[in-house]
Scaffold this motif. Structure first.
Motif, short mmCIF file in Angstrom:
data_model
loop_
_atom_site.label_atom_id
_atom_site.label_comp_id
_atom_site.label_asym_id
_atom_site.label_seq_id
_atom_site.Cartn_x
_atom_site.Cartn_y
_atom_site.Cartn_z
N SER A 240 6.05 7.01 6.97
CA SER A 240 6.91 5.96 6.43
C SER A 240 7.01 4.76 7.36
O SER A 240 7.39 3.67 6.93
N SER B 26 9.60 1.66 2.60
CA SER B 26 8.39 2.36 3.01
C SER B 26 8.53 3.87 2.79
O SER B 26 7.60 4.54 2.33
N CYS C 139 -1.65 4.26 3.21
CA CYS C 139 -0.82 4.29 2.01
C CYS C 139 -1.39 5.26 0.98
O CYS C 139 -0.65 5.92 0.25
N PHE D 185 8.27 4.67 -0.89
CA PHE D 185 6.90 4.53 -1.36
C PHE D 185 6.07 5.77 -1.01
O PHE D 185 5.38 6.33 -1.86
N PHE E 261 7.85 -4.02 2.29
CA PHE E 261 7.83 -2.81 3.11
C PHE E 261 8.57 -2.99 4.44
O PHE E 261 8.86 -2.02 5.12
N LEU F 251 4.73 8.22 -4.00
CA LEU F 251 3.30 8.41 -4.26
C LEU F 251 2.89 9.85 -3.96
O LEU F 251 2.06 10.44 -4.65
#
Length: 444
Positions: free
Chosen positions: A304, A333, A99, A336, A320, A340
């Protein structure tokens, strides 16, 4: 969960996704940097070392990917390898670092794109960051669709990548102007410790340019006939990209002396300008940016699936695990990873991101997986393996030794990797009881 990912990615599509992930902006941005780090004509051995590292490690990925063809790749490998006691923690640490470092991978590709865009249009620092950020948003939007469509898009992008690389390579060899030899010319010793350390430092950058040969494993539950197609895709990707990188390096320094190329941020564009003139160089630069775009597409797609796999297994934050109700892909996912990555693309420097990428993943992923193969073979044997690595256990021993050497070569960033592992361990023990299992799978 009623929805499941579907096996709709063919061998051609899987190999295309791997290869466009591997190429990216890396070899074009790293070309001059690798020469500067080595400082002589032996720089090409850093690219050879990167290829050997990918090939050795690719055997481990192939055995594990064929045996456990599920979404998330390493998440499943580590969970199975370390069993009931260590498996949940190791697999969680992988997702934890993924992540974080997936955002760095996305950011590094986007930052490299923004930097290379300067050849076409001179940009201020903020304008360069804006280009990087918009690119991440665009890629995320393109991936907001079903996997069958994405597979076709990957083949289209891959075809463009191959054409561009061949154009560069053929242009160099047909306009060869400078003699180049990869052998020692001034008394250098290729077997000395100092040379090995020099190559180790430079190979951090070349290995970064090879990363992605395993992307197909992250999409394991979407690959047709995974027992055969996952290993095939990995090895085809490694051999083809290694051939492209080595011939491209040789081709470019056959037109621009390496002493000159090492000081150019846009060595490939300068190379095309030297042969065809400035207008063609601008076209070539746009095509290099095409490659960077295609790579980022594959990177975000693969990463992802990792938080999704862990959440669907009840070993990560449950949101997620959500699939898009109509298009059937892990949209939370995806958002995210893209979000980020967007933030990191606006705040980080390229070289810092590259060192951190390797430092964060070497111990938890590459070294732990290599050891995990040994544990799985001892516990389950090899009779049911769809693919068995060649010359076992030599690839495992070499892989662990090489990755530890590379981890040491990342310098201060290596400490960052240890720190994030410690933080992830604390988070795991504090939060694990709050994750209801969305799907329970047997850990043997």
């Amino acid at each position: 969960m009623s929805q499941e990912l579907k096996r709709e990615i063919s061998l051609l599509q899987a190999t295309s996704i791997n290869m466009i992930d591997m190429v990216g902006i890396g070899p074009f941005v790293m070309f001059s940097l690798v020469i500067r780090l080595v400082g002589n004509n032996l720089f090409i051995w850093a690219w050879v070392f990167g290829a050997l590292t990918a090939l050795i490690d690719g055997m481990i990925w192939s055995e594990l990917g064929a045996a456990y063809p599920l979404a998330g790749g390493s998440y499943n490998f580590l969970k199975e390898a370390y069993g009931k006691k260590g498996g949940p923690l190791m697999s969680f640490l992988f997702v934890w670092q993924t992540c974080l470092q997936s955002a760095l991978v996305v950011a590094s590709a986007a930052i490299g794109f923004g930097q290379y865009f300067n050849y076409l249009v001179p940009l201020t620092w903020w304008e360069e960051k804006a280009v990087s950020g918009v690119l991440v948003i665009l890629i995320t939007a393109l991936l907001f669709r079903n996997i069958r469509t994405i597979g076709k898009m990957a083949v289209f992008l891959w075809a463009g990548v191959i054409i561009i690389l061949l154009w560069i390579i053929i242009s160099g060899f047909t306009h060869h102007q400078v003699a180049y030899s990869p052998l020692p010319q001034h008394g250098e010793n290729m077997f000395s410790i100092s040379f090995m350390l020099l190559i180790g430092n430079a190979s951090v950058k070349t290995i970064y340019s090879y990363l992605g040969y395993y992307n197909v494993c992250h999409l394991g539950s979407e690959i047709r006939n995974p027992g055969k197609n996952i290993p095939r895709s990995i090895f085809i990707s490694i051999f083809c990209i290694a051939a492209f990188y080595l011939t491209m390096n040789w081709s470019v320094v056959g037109v621009i002396p390496w002493q000159e190329a090492m000081h150019s941020k846009f060595a490939i564009s300068l190379f095309m300008e030297r042969i065809y003139g400035p207008r063609t160089a601008q076209v070539a630069t746009m095509l290099v940016l095409w490659i960077a775009f295609a790579s980022l597409f594959a990177v975000v797609l693969g990463y992802s699936r990792v938080p999704y796999a862990a959440a669907a297994d009840g070993n990560f934050f449950p949101w997620f695990a959500r699939l898009h109700p109509r298009l059937n892909f892990p949209y939370v996912s995806l958002l995210f990873v893209g979000g980020l990555g967007f933030i990191c693309s606006l705040t980080l420097r390229l070289e810092d991101a590259i060192n951190a990428i390797l430092a964060m993943r070497i111990l938890v992923q590459f070294v732990a997986q290599a050891i995990g193969v040994v544990l799985l073979r001892r516990r389950k044997g090899t009779a049911d393996l769809p693919f068995r690595m060649w010359l076992y256990p030599l690839p495992v021993v070499l892989s662990v030794a090489i990755w530890l050497f590379e981890w040491y070569s990342t310098g201060v960033a290596a400490l960052l990797g240890l720190f994030l592992m410690a933080c992830g361990t604390v988070v795991y023990f504090l939060a694990r009881n709050s994750w209801p299992a969305v799907a329970k799978k047997k850990i043997t």
